[in-house]
Design an enzyme around this catalytic site. Structure first.
Site, PDB file in Angstrom:
ATOM      1  N   ASP A   1     -10.827  -1.861   5.738  1.00  0.00           N
ATOM      2  CA  ASP A   1     -11.566  -0.956   6.609  1.00  0.00           C
ATOM      3  C   ASP A   1     -12.286  -1.744   7.690  1.00  0.00           C
ATOM      4  O   ASP A   1     -12.965  -2.743   7.397  1.00  0.00           O
ATOM      5  CB  ASP A   1     -12.600  -0.163   5.810  1.00  0.00           C
ATOM      6  CG  ASP A   1     -11.980   0.940   4.976  1.00  0.00           C
ATOM      7  OD1 ASP A   1     -10.970   1.512   5.424  1.00  0.00           O
ATOM      8  OD2 ASP A   1     -12.502   1.225   3.887  1.00  0.00           O
TER       9      ASP A   1
ATOM     10  N   ASP B   1      -6.968  -2.100   0.458  1.00  0.00           N
ATOM     11  CA  ASP B   1      -7.647  -1.256   1.434  1.00  0.00           C
ATOM     12  C   ASP B   1      -8.409  -2.167   2.380  1.00  0.00           C
ATOM     13  O   ASP B   1      -9.193  -3.017   1.932  1.00  0.00           O
ATOM     14  CB  ASP B   1      -8.616  -0.316   0.706  1.00  0.00           C
ATOM     15  CG  ASP B   1      -9.031   0.862   1.559  1.00  0.00           C
ATOM     16  OD1 ASP B   1      -8.379   1.124   2.587  1.00  0.00           O
ATOM     17  OD2 ASP B   1     -10.019   1.531   1.200  1.00  0.00           O
TER      18      ASP B   1
ATOM     19  N   ARG C   1      -5.734   1.811  -5.048  1.00  0.00           N
ATOM     20  CA  ARG C   1      -5.335   1.125  -3.827  1.00  0.00           C
ATOM     21  C   ARG C   1      -4.779  -0.260  -4.155  1.00  0.00           C
ATOM     22  O   ARG C   1      -5.448  -1.060  -4.816  1.00  0.00           O
ATOM     23  CB  ARG C   1      -6.539   0.954  -2.879  1.00  0.00           C
ATOM     24  CG  ARG C   1      -7.120   2.258  -2.345  1.00  0.00           C
ATOM     25  CD  ARG C   1      -6.216   2.866  -1.305  1.00  0.00           C
ATOM     26  NE  ARG C   1      -6.807   4.043  -0.675  1.00  0.00           N
ATOM     27  CZ  ARG C   1      -6.579   5.292  -1.055  1.00  0.00           C
ATOM     28  NH1 ARG C   1      -5.769   5.535  -2.080  1.00  0.00           N
ATOM     29  NH2 ARG C   1      -7.145   6.300  -0.412  1.00  0.00           N
TER      30      ARG C   1
ATOM     31  N   ARG D   1       0.835  -1.199   0.000  1.00  0.00           N
ATOM     32  CA  ARG D   1       0.000   0.000   0.000  1.00  0.00           C
ATOM     33  C   ARG D   1       0.874   1.255   0.000  1.00  0.00           C
ATOM     34  O   ARG D   1       1.796   1.387   0.792  1.00  0.00           O
ATOM     35  CB  ARG D   1      -0.895  -0.006   1.243  1.00  0.00           C
ATOM     36  CG  ARG D   1      -1.703   1.267   1.504  1.00  0.00           C
ATOM     37  CD  ARG D   1      -2.888   1.396   0.566  1.00  0.00           C
ATOM     38  NE  ARG D   1      -3.679   2.573   0.959  1.00  0.00           N
ATOM     39  CZ  ARG D   1      -4.784   2.519   1.689  1.00  0.00           C
ATOM     40  NH1 ARG D   1      -5.253   1.349   2.114  1.00  0.00           N
ATOM     41  NH2 ARG D   1      -5.456   3.611   1.988  1.00  0.00           N
TER      42      ARG D   1
END
Length: 227
Positions: free
Chosen positions: A126, A124, A121, A112
């Protein structure tokens, strides 16, 4: 693919320290990528999470292709959600920060880079939901995104759980509804599937496209048959 996954998995496992607590909570993690072979990256990320002694995978959503948001001059994203049972920690904030730190370590090990807000990206990850916790706490440096120092939108460096934008993002709601349609995240006031259907009306049914079905035996997505 297996060699890459093995390196990533053993490296991730090495970040877990101390005994795994018996008290666990269900967490939901959003995954996204659009650089290189995005699907292969997400498969490798799921496998790496599965090897961590602190985590137990309880479900993997279908794989979705979604148009980029904000910066549209880039490749479509691949998105999915993983359900994990993870250590609860002594309190929700501590437990959530511990999990987030592990996720940020994994992002960096998959290459990343800081590409700016809404940019491409490599990977990613989350933290969408952490049990029944409603959390707003400052992140330590180890739990911050690479973009935190340069993106004004992330200047507060707060971890907010449930993820503050999840209820308005169809690329999150669609895979999350695969795993937990009747879940009511703290503060939402509606189920995940209700939020998904509301967002479909706003964005249209073609905003996200199913491109794969998770095969637990293969630990990978199988291509979805086109009708």
């Amino acid at each position: 693919m297996r060699t890459l996954t093995g390196r990533m998995a053993s490296s991730l496992a090495a970040t877990d320290e101390g005994p795994v607590t018996d008290r666990r909570v269900r967490a939901y993690i959003g995954l996204g990528a659009n650089v290189g072979d995005a699907e292969a990256t997400l498969v490798a990320a799921v496998r790496a999470l599965a090897t961590s002694p602190a985590m137990r995978i309880r479900g993997v959503s279908r794989l979705y292709a979604t148009a980029p948001v904000g910066v549209t001059d880039q490749a479509d994203f691949h998105n999915a959600v993983v359900a994990l049972d993870v250590p609860a920690g002594p309190d929700p904030a501590t437990g959530a920060l511990g999990l987030l730190t592990t996720l940020k370590v994994l992002e960096r090990r998959f290459g990343r880079r800081d590409r700016g807000r809404w940019g491409p990206r490599e990977l990613d990850l989350d933290l969408l939901v952490f049990g029944r916790g409603r959390i707003a706490v400052e992140r330590p440096p180890s739990a911050r995104s690479i973009e935190a120092d340069v993106d004004p939108a992330k200047a507060s460096k707060l971890l907010e759980v449930p993820h503050r934008a999840a209820a308005a993002r169809l690329f999150v709601l669609a895979p999350l509804a695969d795993l937990a349609p009747r879940l009511v995240p703290p503060g939402w006031g509606c189920t995940v599937d209700t939020a998904r259907r509301r967002q479909v009306r706003l964005e249209g049914p073609d905003a996200v496209r199913v491109v794969g079905e998770w095969d637990a035996a293969l630990e990978a997505w199988r291509p979805t048959r086109q009708r």
